[in-house]
Design an enzyme around this catalytic site. Structure first.
Site, short mmCIF file in Angstrom:
data_model
loop_
_atom_site.label_atom_id
_atom_site.label_comp_id
_atom_site.label_asym_id
_atom_site.label_seq_id
_atom_site.Cartn_x
_atom_site.Cartn_y
_atom_site.Cartn_z
N CYS A 131 31.43 45.65 41.77
CA CYS A 131 32.53 46.13 40.93
C CYS A 131 32.07 46.52 39.53
CB CYS A 131 33.62 45.07 40.84
SG CYS A 131 33.01 43.41 40.47
N HIS A 243 37.86 44.15 34.69
CA HIS A 243 36.54 43.94 34.09
C HIS A 243 36.36 44.88 32.89
CE1 HIS A 243 35.72 41.44 37.39
NE2 HIS A 243 34.76 42.11 38.00
#
Length: 341
Positions: A131, A243
């Protein structure tokens, strides 16, 4: 005519997001099968507004006649069942770390290296990157096309959802516990995560880097350019979803802020949100549920030749996992690769 699609790891956070994303984007699936471990068999998961999938036992499932498998069950499970699915003629898009660096397995971000989706890989498996790597290379690709990236120094601020549902539950329970004088007991993390940050994701390696930091380097080189050097520090933060990364880039040739801004505005999958005033930047809280990689705080880095710095944020369950996998499937569909399975 649509496809038969199997979702492996359907009851996990990423698996559920894959199912949601397939329905939202109208992927041409005539049949969607939700697969998980035997203990989850019989559970029900919504698919779109009016369909419900009953979870089936992965161990007992025959992949013959299934054109596409979207896997997110954990690396050990993928190691066993992804090759089994591929051998039955199912083209696998695997979201785990199991196959990413293996020869003959394409590692793909559709905005960056879609050329690897023009034909069916011999092994029948395509890997979804980590990710934190995905959002960084999406932001870097338009800049790399202008001046070629030489070196990256990146610090990540990664949400707990990247470690799964149990990690999200731990943040919630620890946060609540602090307000009722119940000291937190770490289980999913090495130290308390509530009101804390932990500079440790995945296991430590011999050189002092963690596996997550190693992944960012090797995956960036495989996806974008084998000559790029990457120095990463990966940090878990008490955020549920999203994130963030502070990225410092040294280029081989001069690149101006204006050139970078223009390229990022036009880049697929990127939203430039950078007004240089209070609130003129993206944060994880506000981008949860969004598909873009958001770039902010773009500026010159005067400490290195041809340097730029920026901040980027993305929903790790969507672009960092489920959406990227579905975009790969969509590209395979457009190229006719799934029809040739």
């Amino acid at each position: 005519m649509g496809y038969k699609v199997a979702i492996v790891g359907a009851t996990g956070a990423v698996g559920r997001e894959i199912i949601k994303t397939l329905a939202e984007r109208g992927f041409p699936a005539d049949e969607v099968v939700a697969l998980a471990s035997g203990r989850s068999a019989g559970a029900e998961i919504s698919y779109g507004e009016d369909r419900v999938l009953k979870v089936r036992d992965l161990e007992r499932f025959d992949f013959a006649g299934t054109q596409l498998g979207l896997f997110s069950p954990g690396a050990a499970v993928s190691a066993v069942h992804a090759p089994r699915a591929a051998a039955a003629g199912c083209l696998v898009i695997d979201n785990t770390s199991q196959f990413r660096m293996e020869p003959g397995v394409p590692l793909v971000v559709p905005e960056v290296n879609p050329q690897h989706l023009a034909r069916r890989p011999k092994r029948g498996i395509i890997a979804n990157p980590n990710c934190s790597t995905i959002q960084m290379v999406v932001a870097l690709k338009p800049l790399h096309d202008i001046a070629k990236v030489r070196r990256i120094v990146v610090a990540t601020y990664q949400s707990v959802s990247g470690a799964g549902k149990e990690a999200m539950d731990e943040l919630w329970s620890q946060t609540r516990g602090i307000f009722v004088n119940d000291p937190p007991t770490p289980e999913q993390f090495t130290k308390p995560i509530a009101f804390n940050v932990i500079p440790h994701i995945d296991r430590f390696m011999d050189d002092g880097a963690t596996k997550e930091e190693w992944k960012m380097g090797v995956e960036t080189r495989k996806i974008l350019d084998p000559d790029i050097q990457v120095m990463a520090t990966c940090v878990r933060v008490p955020v549920m979803i999203g994130h963030a990364e502070a990225v410092h880039v040294e280029f081989e040739a001069p690149i101006t802020e204006r050139q970078a801004r223009e390229a990022l505005r036009e880049a697929p999958g990127v939203t430039l949100l950078d007004t240089r005033d209070d609130g003129g930047y993206a944060t994880p809280l506000e981008i949860a549920g969004e598909d873009s990689v958001f770039v902010s705080r773009l500026r010159r880095d005067p400490t290195v030749p041809n340097g730029l710095a920026f901040w980027c944020v993305a929903d790790n369950l969507r672009k960092g996992a489920a959406l990227n996998a579905v975009q790969i499937a969509e590209e395979l569909h457009r190229n006719g690769v799934l029809d040739a399975a």
